[in-house]
Design a protein around this motif. Structure first.
Motif, PDB file in Angstrom:
ATOM      1  N   THR A 157       0.833  -1.346   0.326  1.00  0.00           N
ATOM      2  CA  THR A 157      -0.240   0.131   0.326  1.00  0.00           C
ATOM      3  C   THR A 157       0.878   1.311   0.338  1.00  0.00           C
ATOM      4  OG1 THR A 157      -1.979  -1.208   1.114  1.00  0.00           O
ATOM      5  CG2 THR A 157      -1.888   1.000   1.418  1.00  0.00           C
ATOM      6  N   VAL A 158       2.204   1.092   0.854  1.00  0.00           N
ATOM      7  CA  VAL A 158       2.924   2.400   1.002  1.00  0.00           C
ATOM      8  C   VAL A 158       3.453   2.307  -0.341  1.00  0.00           C
ATOM      9  CG1 VAL A 158       5.004   3.237   2.032  1.00  0.00           C
ATOM     10  CG2 VAL A 158       3.509   2.142   3.401  1.00  0.00           C
ATOM     11  N   VAL A 159       3.984   1.182  -1.544  1.00  0.00           N
ATOM     12  CA  VAL A 159       4.292   1.524  -2.369  1.00  0.00           C
ATOM     13  C   VAL A 159       3.647   2.522  -3.684  1.00  0.00           C
ATOM     14  CG1 VAL A 159       5.032  -0.182  -4.682  1.00  0.00           C
ATOM     15  CG2 VAL A 159       6.255   0.403  -1.667  1.00  0.00           C
ATOM     16  N   LEU A 160       2.283   1.695  -3.484  1.00  0.00           N
ATOM     17  CA  LEU A 160       1.200   1.818  -4.594  1.00  0.00           C
ATOM     18  C   LEU A 160       0.378   3.365  -4.405  1.00  0.00           C
ATOM     19  CD1 LEU A 160       0.189  -1.734  -5.617  1.00  0.00           C
ATOM     20  CD2 LEU A 160       1.868  -0.381  -6.982  1.00  0.00           C
ATOM     21  N   GLY A 161       0.081   3.307  -2.846  1.00  0.00           N
ATOM     22  CA  GLY A 161      -0.398   4.694  -2.407  1.00  0.00           C
ATOM     23  C   GLY A 161      -1.858   4.536  -2.106  1.00  0.00           C
ATOM     24  N   SER A 162      -2.570   2.764  -2.531  1.00  0.00           N
ATOM     25  CA  SER A 162      -3.608   3.006  -2.120  1.00  0.00           C
ATOM     26  C   SER A 162      -3.607   0.862  -2.165  1.00  0.00           C
ATOM     27  CB  SER A 162      -4.194   2.879  -3.809  1.00  0.00           C
ATOM     28  OG  SER A 162      -4.205   2.175  -4.928  1.00  0.00           O
ATOM     29  N   SER A 163      -4.600   0.501  -1.480  1.00  0.00           N
ATOM     30  CA  SER A 163      -4.710  -0.778  -1.358  1.00  0.00           C
ATOM     31  C   SER A 163      -5.025  -1.488  -2.722  1.00  0.00           C
ATOM     32  CB  SER A 163      -5.270  -0.969  -0.189  1.00  0.00           C
ATOM     33  OG  SER A 163      -5.807  -2.779  -0.316  1.00  0.00           O
ATOM     34  N   VAL A 164      -4.135  -3.124  -2.768  1.00  0.00           N
ATOM     35  CA  VAL A 164      -4.816  -4.189  -3.757  1.00  0.00           C
ATOM     36  C   VAL A 164      -4.857  -4.862  -3.454  1.00  0.00           C
ATOM     37  CG1 VAL A 164      -3.307  -4.837  -5.852  1.00  0.00           C
ATOM     38  CG2 VAL A 164      -3.042  -2.672  -5.515  1.00  0.00           C
ATOM     39  N   VAL A 165      -6.198  -5.619  -3.165  1.00  0.00           N
ATOM     40  CA  VAL A 165      -6.258  -6.533  -2.688  1.00  0.00           C
ATOM     41  C   VAL A 165      -6.688  -7.820  -3.285  1.00  0.00           C
ATOM     42  CG1 VAL A 165      -8.328  -7.698  -0.883  1.00  0.00           C
ATOM     43  CG2 VAL A 165      -7.588  -5.082  -0.671  1.00  0.00           C
ATOM     44  N   ALA A 166      -6.010  -8.878  -3.521  1.00  0.00           N
ATOM     45  CA  ALA A 166      -6.709 -10.145  -4.136  1.00  0.00           C
ATOM     46  C   ALA A 166      -7.778  -9.849  -4.528  1.00  0.00           C
ATOM     47  CB  ALA A 166      -5.167 -11.212  -3.217  1.00  0.00           C
ATOM     48  N   PRO A 167      -8.220 -10.254  -5.414  1.00  0.00           N
ATOM     49  CA  PRO A 167      -9.338 -10.785  -5.431  1.00  0.00           C
ATOM     50  C   PRO A 167      -9.870 -11.916  -5.448  1.00  0.00           C
ATOM     51  CG  PRO A 167      -8.617 -10.443  -7.772  1.00  0.00           C
ATOM     52  CD  PRO A 167      -7.226 -10.019  -6.974  1.00  0.00           C
ATOM     53  N   ALA A 168     -11.065 -12.677  -5.105  1.00  0.00           N
ATOM     54  CA  ALA A 168     -11.809 -14.026  -5.401  1.00  0.00           C
ATOM     55  C   ALA A 168     -11.715 -14.269  -6.364  1.00  0.00           C
ATOM     56  CB  ALA A 168     -13.754 -13.551  -4.475  1.00  0.00           C
ATOM     57  N   THR A 169     -11.555 -16.121  -6.015  1.00  0.00           N
ATOM     58  CA  THR A 169     -11.074 -16.575  -7.247  1.00  0.00           C
ATOM     59  C   THR A 169     -12.205 -17.778  -7.707  1.00  0.00           C
ATOM     60  OG1 THR A 169     -10.234 -17.690  -6.289  1.00  0.00           O
ATOM     61  CG2 THR A 169      -8.637 -16.128  -7.593  1.00  0.00           C
ATOM     62  N   ASN A 170     -12.833 -18.013  -6.214  1.00  0.00           N
ATOM     63  CA  ASN A 170     -13.826 -19.157  -6.387  1.00  0.00           C
ATOM     64  C   ASN A 170     -13.203 -20.309  -5.875  1.00  0.00           C
ATOM     65  OD1 ASN A 170     -16.081 -16.920  -7.364  1.00  0.00           O
ATOM     66  ND2 ASN A 170     -16.649 -17.741  -5.271  1.00  0.00           N
ATOM     67  N   ILE A 171     -11.625 -19.990  -5.620  1.00  0.00           N
ATOM     68  CA  ILE A 171     -11.100 -21.684  -5.280  1.00  0.00           C
ATOM     69  C   ILE A 171     -11.018 -21.504  -4.183  1.00  0.00           C
ATOM     70  CG2 ILE A 171      -8.960 -23.274  -6.058  1.00  0.00           C
ATOM     71  CD1 ILE A 171      -9.329 -21.481  -9.368  1.00  0.00           C
ATOM     72  N   CYS A 172     -11.222 -22.929  -3.549  1.00  0.00           N
ATOM     73  CA  CYS A 172     -10.354 -22.829  -2.283  1.00  0.00           C
ATOM     74  C   CYS A 172     -10.043 -23.835  -1.713  1.00  0.00           C
ATOM     75  CB  CYS A 172     -11.744 -22.935  -0.982  1.00  0.00           C
ATOM     76  SG  CYS A 172     -12.455 -24.127  -0.997  1.00  0.00           S
ATOM     77  N   ALA A 209      -7.936 -38.115   8.598  1.00  0.00           N
ATOM     78  CA  ALA A 209      -7.562 -36.771   8.780  1.00  0.00           C
ATOM     79  C   ALA A 209      -8.066 -36.278  10.401  1.00  0.00           C
ATOM     80  CB  ALA A 209      -8.219 -35.510   7.596  1.00  0.00           C
ATOM     81  N   GLU A 210      -7.863 -35.194  10.665  1.00  0.00           N
ATOM     82  CA  GLU A 210      -8.153 -35.024  12.590  1.00  0.00           C
ATOM     83  C   GLU A 210      -8.554 -33.505  12.413  1.00  0.00           C
ATOM     84  OE1 GLU A 210      -4.881 -36.166  14.948  1.00  0.00           O
ATOM     85  OE2 GLU A 210      -4.944 -38.183  14.885  1.00  0.00           O
ATOM     86  N   ASP A 211      -9.586 -33.442  13.266  1.00  0.00           N
ATOM     87  CA  ASP A 211     -10.530 -31.816  13.156  1.00  0.00           C
ATOM     88  C   ASP A 211      -9.371 -31.271  14.003  1.00  0.00           C
ATOM     89  OD1 ASP A 211     -12.703 -33.468  11.445  1.00  0.00           O
ATOM     90  OD2 ASP A 211     -13.761 -33.312  12.894  1.00  0.00           O
ATOM     91  N   PRO A 212      -9.203 -29.964  13.890  1.00  0.00           N
ATOM     92  CA  PRO A 212      -9.753 -28.912  12.729  1.00  0.00           C
ATOM     93  C   PRO A 212      -8.946 -29.022  11.482  1.00  0.00           C
ATOM     94  CG  PRO A 212      -8.793 -27.508  14.112  1.00  0.00           C
ATOM     95  CD  PRO A 212      -8.642 -29.109  14.782  1.00  0.00           C
ATOM     96  N   ILE A 213      -9.456 -29.280  10.840  1.00  0.00           N
ATOM     97  CA  ILE A 213      -8.893 -28.883   9.620  1.00  0.00           C
ATOM     98  C   ILE A 213      -9.140 -27.666   8.754  1.00  0.00           C
ATOM     99  CG2 ILE A 213      -9.380 -29.936   6.882  1.00  0.00           C
ATOM    100  CD1 ILE A 213     -10.565 -32.457   8.048  1.00  0.00           C
ATOM    101  N   ASN A 214      -7.715 -26.990   8.118  1.00  0.00           N
ATOM    102  CA  ASN A 214      -7.710 -26.057   7.536  1.00  0.00           C
ATOM    103  C   ASN A 214      -8.467 -25.999   6.449  1.00  0.00           C
ATOM    104  OD1 ASN A 214      -6.399 -24.780   9.435  1.00  0.00           O
ATOM    105  ND2 ASN A 214      -4.042 -25.758   8.781  1.00  0.00           N
ATOM    106  N   LEU A 215      -9.377 -25.074   6.692  1.00  0.00           N
ATOM    107  CA  LEU A 215     -10.373 -24.263   5.054  1.00  0.00           C
ATOM    108  C   LEU A 215      -8.884 -22.746   4.644  1.00  0.00           C
ATOM    109  CD1 LEU A 215     -11.460 -24.618   2.208  1.00  0.00           C
ATOM    110  CD2 LEU A 215     -13.437 -23.490   3.711  1.00  0.00           C
ATOM    111  N   TRP A 216      -8.472 -23.139   3.644  1.00  0.00           N
ATOM    112  CA  TRP A 216      -8.076 -21.372   3.004  1.00  0.00           C
ATOM    113  C   TRP A 216      -8.489 -20.981   1.377  1.00  0.00           C
ATOM    114  CZ3 TRP A 216      -3.714 -19.525   5.502  1.00  0.00           C
ATOM    115  CH2 TRP A 216      -3.141 -20.497   6.300  1.00  0.00           C
ATOM    116  N   GLN A 217      -9.278 -19.862   1.427  1.00  0.00           N
ATOM    117  CA  GLN A 217      -9.169 -19.437   0.033  1.00  0.00           C
ATOM    118  C   GLN A 217      -8.348 -19.026  -0.954  1.00  0.00           C
ATOM    119  OE1 GLN A 217     -11.701 -16.079   0.512  1.00  0.00           O
ATOM    120  NE2 GLN A 217     -12.925 -16.382   1.988  1.00  0.00           N
ATOM    121  N   LEU A 218      -8.293 -19.797  -1.610  1.00  0.00           N
ATOM    122  CA  LEU A 218      -6.705 -18.985  -2.641  1.00  0.00           C
ATOM    123  C   LEU A 218      -6.889 -18.061  -3.843  1.00  0.00           C
ATOM    124  CD1 LEU A 218      -5.538 -22.536  -3.973  1.00  0.00           C
ATOM    125  CD2 LEU A 218      -5.057 -21.582  -2.340  1.00  0.00           C
ATOM    126  N   ARG A 219      -6.110 -17.533  -2.842  1.00  0.00           N
ATOM    127  CA  ARG A 219      -6.007 -15.717  -4.164  1.00  0.00           C
ATOM    128  C   ARG A 219      -5.002 -15.430  -4.835  1.00  0.00           C
ATOM    129  NH1 ARG A 219     -10.476 -11.971  -2.013  1.00  0.00           N
ATOM    130  NH2 ARG A 219     -11.719 -13.594  -1.249  1.00  0.00           N
TER     131      ARG A 219
END
Length: 432
Positions: A194-209, A303-313
């Motif tokens: 954000t400092v480099v660009l002067g504004s925030s760039v957020v990784a967009p949703a991909t609908n893949i996890c 697999a043992e609980d809990p399992i991690n679920l990550w959005q991929l961006r």
């Protein structure tokens, strides 16, 4: 370029972020004789789940552990790590010689071999736990042995502000730190970006996890129906299913005592309304992969609980990685999908290039032009990996292209990041 003189002094380097990229940058710059301090605040994925670290690297919490599961260390990354002086035994790694692919309903596996990496690239790619690599990089950065002054780590220092023109960082507590060079290695949700660009760039949703978990390999013993996991076929990874409907990707690490599992599939949720990281149960995983054959469901049952679920961006391509005395490395600049297995390798290569552009004798006033040269030598390659990693999961015709294309394997695995950066440095700055 000005050659080192009796009056030359080391540059003061501040690194924001102490993951694999931040530590790699710390090692590369330490080895050039500079004074490196890692001060950082890193929030992984979401404020709801905060895991923070710091060095001069600065870190907001009092934790200094890398999170995540296993990763691949391809030959191009190994080449840089060897220059850093790493000891591969400390990674407790497993060879990565290919992939055995299965259809989701079972049947005989199809073996896809890499070319002989030791023969063609001088070193064999491997698989290791992310924490093992992180600990080895910490040893190289912080240890008394080795070239240069050991890196200093400042824990509990959350960075609130950065002035890249003045070369200053300000903590949440109001403390100000001065540096000749500031490295933003603070990940996909980078504040330095954000400092480099002067504004925030957020990784967009991909609908893949992806579900991510690990399992003790001892659980496979006495289970012949699970021989496909480690015993049958080439040493390396196993791929089950199809990219468009969901697949399982797994491989061994920790001297083959642990199995790393990533289960990537479409995400039907509105991702922007959910945390990037959450916890689920084994039953959730079985429900998502209900159409997979018995050998694969039997593995999921381990697999043992809990399992991690990550959005991929993935981060969109940025107009620049640099501003005055500040440069981005790793995921802060080019976070992407794991499809090519090159994410961490790109951070390591970025760091090596920074070291080449900032040799001992570099004057503070020369820093902006050196960082521009760093960007010139790294941006196109980092962006190629970012784009292709995403396209090889989202564009059907490109799926599996890396395994089919020897040209792409050579371009990625055969690359000598230090040699390329040194050549660029000499062409740009050495005056005859």
């Amino acid at each position: 370029m000005s050659a080192p003189t009796a009056n030359s002094r080391p540059l003061n380097i501040a690194i924001v972020g102490a993951g694999l990229g931040g530590l790699s940058a710390a090692i590369a710059l330490r080895r050039q004789g500079h004074l490196v301090k890692v001060k950082f605040e890193v929030a992984i994925w979401d404020r709801q789940y905060i895991f923070k670290e710091s060095f001069q690297v600065f870190e907001a919490s009092l934790v200094n552990k890398e999170i995540g599961a296993a990763i691949g260390v391809p030959p191009n990354s190994m080449r840089v790590l060897e220059a850093f002086g790493y000891d591969q035994k400390n990674l407790r790694s497993c060879d990565y010689r290919g992939i055995v692919a299965y259809s989701a309903d079972g049947g005989e596996g199809r073996t896809m071999l890499f070319k002989d990496q030791a023969k063609h690239y001088g070193r064999q790619g491997c698989l290791c736990h992310r924490t093992a690599l992180h600990e080895e990089l910490k040893r190289l950065a912080l240890g008394e042995e080795g070239t240069g002054t050991p890196v200093q780590i400042f824990l509990g220092k959350e960075i609130a502000n950065c002035d890249p023109e003045a070369g200053t960082l300000t903590s949440q507590a109001g403390e100000t730190y001065e540096a000749d060079v500031i490295i933003g290695a603070d990940g996909i949700r980078s504040t330095m970006r954000t400092v480099v660009l002067g504004s925030s760039v957020v990784a967009p949703a991909t609908n893949i996890c992806a579900f991510r978990w690990t399992v003790d390999a001892s659980k496979l013993e006495g289970r012949p129906e699970l021989d496909w996991v480690l015993k049958d076929g080439v040493t390396g990874a196993r791929l089950v299913g199809e990219a468009d409907s969901g697949h399982i990707f797994l491989y061994p690490c920790q001297d083959a005592t642990l199995i790393n599992v990533t289960m990537m599939h479409p995400d039907t949720r509105d991702q922007d309304k959910h945390s990037w990281y959450s916890r689920v149960t084994r039953e959730d995983v079985l429900r998502e992969y209900k159409d997979f054959g018995p050998p694969f469901k039997a593995f999921i049952e381990l697999a043992e609980d809990p399992i991690n679920l990550w959005q991929l961006r993935a981060i969109p391509l940025l107009p620049t990685w640099i501003k005055a005395r500040l440069a981005l490395v790793g995921d802060a600049a080019h976070a992407t999908f794991p499809t090519l297995g090159q994410g961490a390798a790109m951070a390591v290569e970025d760091s090596a290039a920074l070291g080449c552009m900032l040799p001992y004798g570099t004057k503070p006033e020369e820093v902006p032009s050196r960082l521009a040269a760093y960007q010139d030598v790294r941006k196109a390659r980092g962006e190629f990996v970012c784009i292709d990693s995403l396209e090889q999961i989202t564009i059907p015709s490109k799926r599996g292209l890396f395994m089919r294309s020897e040209h792409m394997q050579d371009m990625l695995n055969g690359y000598d990041g230090i040699a390329v950066a040194q050549e660029h440095f000499h062409k740009t700055f050495i005056k005859f």
